[in-house]
Write an enzyme that holds these catalytic residues in place. Structure first.
Site, PDB file in Angstrom:
ATOM      1  N   LYS A  15     -11.494  -0.696   5.128  1.00  0.00           N
ATOM      2  CA  LYS A  15     -11.775  -1.423   3.899  1.00  0.00           C
ATOM      3  C   LYS A  15     -12.836  -2.501   4.165  1.00  0.00           C
ATOM      4  O   LYS A  15     -13.921  -2.176   4.592  1.00  0.00           O
ATOM      5  CB  LYS A  15     -10.470  -1.973   3.325  1.00  0.00           C
TER       6      LYS A  15
ATOM      7  N   TYR B 102       0.855  -1.179   0.000  1.00  0.00           N
ATOM      8  CA  TYR B 102       0.000   0.000   0.000  1.00  0.00           C
ATOM      9  C   TYR B 102       0.901   1.242   0.000  1.00  0.00           C
ATOM     10  O   TYR B 102       1.882   1.292   0.758  1.00  0.00           O
ATOM     11  CB  TYR B 102      -0.879  -0.040   1.255  1.00  0.00           C
TER      12      TYR B 102
HETATM   13  C1  LIG Z   1      -5.929   1.557   3.074  1.00  0.00           C
HETATM   14  C2  LIG Z   1      -4.820   0.644   3.418  1.00  0.00           C
HETATM   15  C3  LIG Z   1      -3.941   0.942   4.468  1.00  0.00           C
HETATM   16  C4  LIG Z   1      -4.015   2.242   5.244  1.00  0.00           C
HETATM   17  O1  LIG Z   1      -5.169   2.321   5.994  1.00  0.00           O
HETATM   18  P1  LIG Z   1      -5.904   3.704   6.385  1.00  0.00           P
HETATM   19  O2  LIG Z   1      -7.103   3.223   7.129  1.00  0.00           O
HETATM   20  O3  LIG Z   1      -6.226   4.407   5.110  1.00  0.00           O
HETATM   21  O4  LIG Z   1      -4.946   4.481   7.228  1.00  0.00           O
HETATM   22  C5  LIG Z   1      -2.964   0.016   4.763  1.00  0.00           C
HETATM   23  N1  LIG Z   1      -2.837  -1.133   4.071  1.00  0.00           N
HETATM   24  C6  LIG Z   1      -3.657  -1.445   3.053  1.00  0.00           C
HETATM   25  C7  LIG Z   1      -3.457  -2.729   2.317  1.00  0.00           C
HETATM   26  C8  LIG Z   1      -4.674  -0.571   2.694  1.00  0.00           C
HETATM   27  O5  LIG Z   1      -5.461  -0.880   1.664  1.00  0.00           O
END
Ligand SMILES: *Cc1c(COP(=O)(O)O)cnc(C)c1O
Length: 384
Positions: free
Chosen positions: A196, A99
């Site tokens: 997510k 990410y």
């Molecule tokens: C979105 C995401 C993050 C970061 O998370 P946030 O809630 O946006 O701080 C970390 N790892 C993955 C794989 C992500 O998709």
């Protein structure tokens, strides 16, 4: 021991002790009244502990078979909590296909503080082993990875890490514990952006860490309280509401994504479809072994390059052109200029993030509407 879907609905979520409320209330309070100095019901101040957050933390711990869960303000706050276990001079080994925000955190926040990361391009056990140094303290992997959906063998890497006395952290955001449980395969820390799939409705930003080791949990909890990187009560409640349906949502995400991957394979204007469920995916056999389903993310390389990607993304109607992923609604993004814009361009090009690469987070709408939307956008993209 409750099973997965039952735990999602019941773990940490008994009736409210004060009122019998069936659903854990939003304890929107900063403080808790004591009957005498130091005499209270386990809560003093909501940074240190809050009943709504505690319910979410217990539930997430149960879903990963962990024992200890911590809920944070965001996924990156959770990652910061984990990386803060390190000290200047410590070394990190991380897979390259991460990410974008994780790569930025490692390179632009922790490296200047004296914690250097070696990024390995292929996440094979041999490459990870070769990158270890005497001062390596943690190996960080993301599987399936973002946005290229590469697979990493968690059990094999755990064995190498533990042989060297090093922790293994797995960012399990894409798979969720419904499809893959890193701690069962030897990882020390399962890390999440609950923004997510776990939250699942694109209405809250949050993060989590789940561990088995009580001492590790204690150190993380100390840091979480000392720095204040907590999930607030309402965010914890929304996440808890989302997680109840995690298993059924993931089943549908997997089914729809598999249908999209099959439909786009060989379609006009599509150069490559990347999905771990496709037999031609280099990580397919590992995914079969390691996961209960192949997930809801599909990456697609359009033959017409960036201009085709632009027209394709503008033409989608069921899919929203948006950052993020894992919500019930279908989302599409252009990683090079959105989620992965914080990675230097040369590095992105080297890794094949750019050109015609678009990332689809396939939602749980009717598959016919999803496929028709993609077909129409492909036709628009092909029109010169
Ligand atoms: C979105 C995401 C993050 C970061 O998370 P946030 O809630 O946006 O701080 C970390 N790892 C993955 C794989 C992500 O998709």
């Amino acid at each position: 021991m409750m099973r997965f879907a039952t735990s999602a609905i019941h773990a940490g979520q008994g009736p409210d002790p004060a009122t019998g409320a069936t659903i854990v209330p939003i304890y929107q309070t900063s403080t808790f009244t004591q009957t005498s100095i130091g005499v209270h019901q386990g809560y003093e101040y909501s940074r240190s502990g809050n009943p709504t957050r505690a319910a979410l933390e217990s539930c997430l711990a149960a879903l990963d078979g962990g024992g200890h869960g911590l809920a944070y303000a965001s996924g990156l706050a959770a990652e910061t909590g984990v990386l803060s276990l390190l000290a200047p001079g410590d070394h990190i080994v991380a897979v390259s296909d991460l990410y974008g925000g994780t790569a930025r955190l490692l390179a632009s926040v922790f490296a200047p503080l004296g914690m250097e990361t070696t990024f390995v391009d292929d996440s094979s056990p041999e490459s990870v082993a070769a990158a270890l140094r005497p001062n390596t303290r943690i190996v960080w992997v993301e599987t399936p990875s973002n946005p290229l959906l590469q697979m990493t063998d968690i059990a094999a890497i755990a064995e190498i890490a533990h042989g060297a006395g090093v922790w293994l952290a797995v960012d399990n955001t894409f798979a969720t514990p419904a499809l893959q449980r890193p701690l069962d395969r030897g990882a020390d820390l399962a890390v999440y952006s609950t923004t997510k799939y776990i939250g699942g409705h694109s209405d809250v930003v949050g993060g989590a860490v789940v561990v088995r080791d009580a001492d590790l949990a204690e150190r993380l909890r100390f840091h979480q309280n000392a720095t204040g990187s907590i999930a607030g009560p309402f965010d914890a409640w929304l996440t808890l509401r989302g997680v109840k349906t995690l298993e059924v949502r993931m089943e549908r995400h997997c089914r729809n994504a598999a249908a999209v991957a099959a439909h786009l394979t060989g379609a006009s204007g599509v150069a490559e479809v990347i999905y771990p469920g496709l037999e031609g995916h280099p990580g397919h056999e590992l995914a079969v072994r390691q996961m209960r389903g192949f997930g809801g993310m599909v990456s697609v390389r359009l033959a017409g390059g960036v201009s085709a990607a632009e027209r394709f993304l503008e033409s989608l109607e069921v899919f929203s052109l948006a950052e993020s992923l894992g919500g019930v609604e279908s989302l599409a993004c252009y990683p090079a200029r959105m989620t992965h814009a914080s990675i230097p361009e040369a590095e992105r090009e080297r890794r094949g993030i750019g050109g015609g690469l678009v990332r689809l987070s396939v939602g749980i709408e009717d598959i016919e509407d999803i496929v028709e939307d993609l077909d129409r956008a492909l036709r628009e993209a092909g029109r010169v």
